[in-house]
Design an enzyme around this catalytic site. Sequence first.
Site, PDB file in Angstrom:
ATOM      1  N   GLY A 191       0.821  -1.194   0.000  1.00 22.16           N
ATOM      2  CA  GLY A 191       0.000   0.000   0.000  1.00 22.16           C
ATOM      3  C   GLY A 191       0.863   1.254   0.000  1.00 22.16           C
ATOM      4  N   GLY A 240       0.445  -5.161   0.662  1.00 19.37           N
ATOM      5  CA  GLY A 240      -0.786  -5.071  -0.105  1.00 19.37           C
ATOM      6  C   GLY A 240      -0.724  -5.778  -1.439  1.00 19.37           C
ATOM      7  N   GLU A 266       5.791  -6.044   7.418  1.00 17.90           N
ATOM      8  CA  GLU A 266       5.240  -4.963   8.230  1.00 17.90           C
ATOM      9  C   GLU A 266       5.927  -4.743   9.570  1.00 17.90           C
ATOM     10  OE1 GLU A 266       2.282  -5.947   5.151  1.00 17.90           O
ATOM     11  OE2 GLU A 266       3.508  -7.150   6.515  1.00 17.90           O
ATOM     12  N   ASP A 305      -1.270  -7.485   7.398  1.00 13.30           N
ATOM     13  CA  ASP A 305      -2.713  -7.322   7.193  1.00 13.30           C
ATOM     14  C   ASP A 305      -3.078  -7.860   5.811  1.00 13.30           C
ATOM     15  OD1 ASP A 305      -1.445  -5.268   5.770  1.00 13.30           O
ATOM     16  OD2 ASP A 305      -3.031  -3.808   6.157  1.00 13.30           O
TER      17      ASP A 305
END
Length: 359
Positions: free
Chosen positions: A69, A118, A141, A149
Amino acid sequence: MSNDAAEPVLLRTSGRAARIILNRPRALNALTHEMITRIDAALTDWEHDPAVRAVVISGAGERGLCAGGDIRAVHDDARDGDGAASAAFWRDEYRLNARTARYPKPYVALMDGIVMGGGVGISAHGGVRIVTERSRIAMPETGIGFIPDVGGTYLLSRAPGELGTLLALTGAQIGAGDALSCGLADHYVPSGALDVLLDDLARMPVPDALERHVEPAPQGELDERRDWIDACCSADSVEEIVERLFAHGGTEAKAAAETLLAKSPTALKVTLAAVRRARRLGSLEEVLDQEYRVSCVGLKCPDLVEGVRAQIIDKDRDPHWSPATLAEVAEADVERFFAPLGDRELGLAGPGDPTGAVR
């Protein structure tokens, strides 16, 4: 051509196949909120178009599918905003992740080159996941003070043994062979054959196209390390995992322990809890609901802003975590990441649209 260059997502149809091309090569195709909503709208159109028999997602440029992301935007929102923009982005992104997993037509992901964060979410939930000799896949992350996530804890919690635990905690990159053995991919195709594969997907059913190009994958590395990975990473706490890794005495185990000690202590403890809880949850939607809670809390923690600063903005690679040690992160500090959000819940596993379509 100039119009294409300005578009962050290129949408095409060719014969039987529709194509999504992530088109921010200078940013390694990092996902923005606009890109997520455009992809979702295209999936809606193609779902109801009988001429489209499969959807293929790939990345523009030579470096990879997607590096994740737009973490700079999340950093700025965490530092200067109220978090609403990031929460809205994640809400639509996670719904899209769920939707790709349930898409009624073949969703073919070309996981060539770098596929991280992402990028894993936009590809590894698909029904047909293709890796190449160039694939470098990771959920990194914890190195920026955040927690895996986009359904990453769902995928990693279901990897054999404790391989997913190690990958979630360390953020280590893996290649094609390990991606296949960990359940993050389905097929290996040499990168040089991808253009011809795309041509074949436009003119024949997906299984027939795959049969022409799939080859045995190069040998991975993780299977040979399963004994010490499972023995060390099955511990109940991050502290004990680190202790077991150092005590093992092997070079790779020691390197893994040292890697962990450089990550955010809070992110490590929350990640371990998230992966273990994901194992007990039944569906991807339940895990995405959990990840949304964790992400919203993580946005308010100082480690995210500091981690992005150190790794991406200033690039000094010297984050100052708060708390600074694993011992200082209490169980209550971890538990608050999983607290219900009330009327702000993502709600994929509850009443509502079971397809996870973006609203």
